[in-house]
Design a protein around this motif. Structure first.
Motif, PDB file in Angstrom:
ATOM      1  N   ASP A   1       0.865  -1.174   0.000  1.00 54.41           N
ATOM      2  CA  ASP A   1       0.000   0.000   0.000  1.00 54.41           C
ATOM      3  C   ASP A   1       0.905   1.229   0.000  1.00 54.41           C
ATOM      4  OD1 ASP A   1      -2.105   1.784   0.159  1.00 54.41           O
ATOM      5  OD2 ASP A   1      -2.557   1.347   2.261  1.00 54.41           O
ATOM      6  N   GLY A   2       1.132   1.785  -1.184  1.00 54.52           N
ATOM      7  CA  GLY A   2       2.083   2.896  -1.293  1.00 54.52           C
ATOM      8  C   GLY A   2       3.481   2.396  -0.988  1.00 54.52           C
ATOM      9  N   ASP A   3       4.123   3.008   0.014  1.00 53.55           N
ATOM     10  CA  ASP A   3       5.461   2.556   0.397  1.00 53.55           C
ATOM     11  C   ASP A   3       5.438   1.592   1.584  1.00 53.55           C
ATOM     12  OD1 ASP A   3       4.833   4.325   2.430  1.00 53.55           O
ATOM     13  OD2 ASP A   3       6.742   5.399   2.355  1.00 53.55           O
ATOM     14  N   GLN A   4       4.241   1.205   2.038  1.00 48.88           N
ATOM     15  CA  GLN A   4       4.109   0.272   3.167  1.00 48.88           C
ATOM     16  C   GLN A   4       3.934  -1.161   2.647  1.00 48.88           C
ATOM     17  OE1 GLN A   4       4.336   1.481   6.602  1.00 48.88           O
ATOM     18  NE2 GLN A   4       5.240   2.950   5.174  1.00 48.88           N
ATOM     19  N   VAL A   5       4.813  -2.060   3.090  1.00 49.69           N
ATOM     20  CA  VAL A   5       4.816  -3.448   2.633  1.00 49.69           C
ATOM     21  C   VAL A   5       4.560  -4.360   3.825  1.00 49.69           C
ATOM     22  CG1 VAL A   5       6.145  -5.253   1.475  1.00 49.69           C
ATOM     23  CG2 VAL A   5       6.478  -2.849   0.828  1.00 49.69           C
ATOM     24  N   SER A   6       3.451  -5.119   3.760  1.00 60.32           N
ATOM     25  CA  SER A   6       3.153  -6.113   4.795  1.00 60.32           C
ATOM     26  C   SER A   6       3.941  -7.373   4.478  1.00 60.32           C
ATOM     27  CB  SER A   6       1.658  -6.430   4.825  1.00 60.32           C
ATOM     28  OG  SER A   6       0.929  -5.295   5.186  1.00 60.32           O
ATOM     29  N   LEU A   7       4.720  -7.820   5.448  1.00 61.05           N
ATOM     30  CA  LEU A   7       5.605  -8.961   5.245  1.00 61.05           C
ATOM     31  C   LEU A   7       4.992 -10.255   5.754  1.00 61.05           C
ATOM     32  CD1 LEU A   7       8.935  -7.329   6.450  1.00 61.05           C
ATOM     33  CD2 LEU A   7       8.043  -7.461   4.118  1.00 61.05           C
ATOM     34  N   GLY A   8       5.249 -11.329   5.042  1.00 64.63           N
ATOM     35  CA  GLY A   8       4.888 -12.671   5.472  1.00 64.63           C
ATOM     36  C   GLY A   8       6.163 -13.484   5.621  1.00 64.63           C
ATOM     37  N   PHE A   9       6.151 -14.438   6.539  1.00 67.94           N
ATOM     38  CA  PHE A   9       7.331 -15.244   6.805  1.00 67.94           C
ATOM     39  C   PHE A   9       6.981 -16.726   6.751  1.00 67.94           C
ATOM     40  CE2 PHE A   9       9.415 -11.485   8.149  1.00 67.94           C
ATOM     41  CZ  PHE A   9       8.517 -10.762   8.903  1.00 67.94           C
ATOM     42  N   GLY A  10       7.907 -17.520   6.310  1.00 70.39           N
ATOM     43  CA  GLY A  10       7.723 -18.966   6.301  1.00 70.39           C
ATOM     44  C   GLY A  10       9.071 -19.661   6.352  1.00 70.39           C
ATOM     45  N   LEU A  11       9.097 -20.850   6.921  1.00 72.00           N
ATOM     46  CA  LEU A  11      10.322 -21.644   6.984  1.00 72.00           C
ATOM     47  C   LEU A  11      10.174 -22.860   6.091  1.00 72.00           C
ATOM     48  CD1 LEU A  11      11.303 -21.762  10.758  1.00 72.00           C
ATOM     49  CD2 LEU A  11      12.323 -20.385   8.954  1.00 72.00           C
ATOM     50  N   LEU A  12      11.235 -23.226   5.406  1.00 68.23           N
ATOM     51  CA  LEU A  12      11.251 -24.435   4.610  1.00 68.23           C
ATOM     52  C   LEU A  12      11.944 -25.508   5.438  1.00 68.23           C
ATOM     53  CD1 LEU A  12      12.355 -23.033   1.134  1.00 68.23           C
ATOM     54  CD2 LEU A  12      10.055 -23.371   2.003  1.00 68.23           C
TER      55      LEU A  12
END
Length: 112
Positions: A98-109
């Motif tokens: 959203d504009g310059d705001q980035v929602s991060l997601g995390f995951g482990l392999l």
């Protein structure tokens, strides 16, 4: 027909070795993108991943990423997360932009 395709996909994964993605999105983990592209700087990705990713009750001791994360939905960078003496591959994704705001997601392999 879909069941056959799914079964063949599962068989291919089992033949190659099983990789499980433990996807635990960091609730409220938002970073600010900047620069050309724009991107979330590598150091910001590493800091957010180490701080905001709970793994079985433990945060990683450190996270190291090879590059910045492009600020576009679905972009992904594979990092290395250190938990004590064990290192794991962590995926950090741009789940929402959203504009310059980035929602991060995390995951482990994890290989089995």
């Amino acid at each position: 027909m879909k069941r056959i395709i799914i079964a063949l996909g599962v068989a291919a994964v089992l033949a190659a070795g099983v990789v499980t993605v433990l996807n635990m999105t960091g609730d409220g983990s938002v970073a600010t993108a900047s620069g050309t592209g724009p991107v979330v700087p590598r150091t910001d990705v590493e800091e957010r991943a180490a701080k905001d990713f709970p793994y079985r009750g433990d945060a990683p001791d450190a996270v190291s990423c090879p590059s910045a994360l492009p600020a576009r939905k679905g972009a992904l960078v594979r990092c290395t997360a250190i938990f004590g003496k064990e290192s794991k591959t962590m995926e950090v994704s741009a789940d929402k932009v959203d504009g310059d705001q980035v929602s991060l997601g995390f995951g482990l392999l994890e290989s089995h």
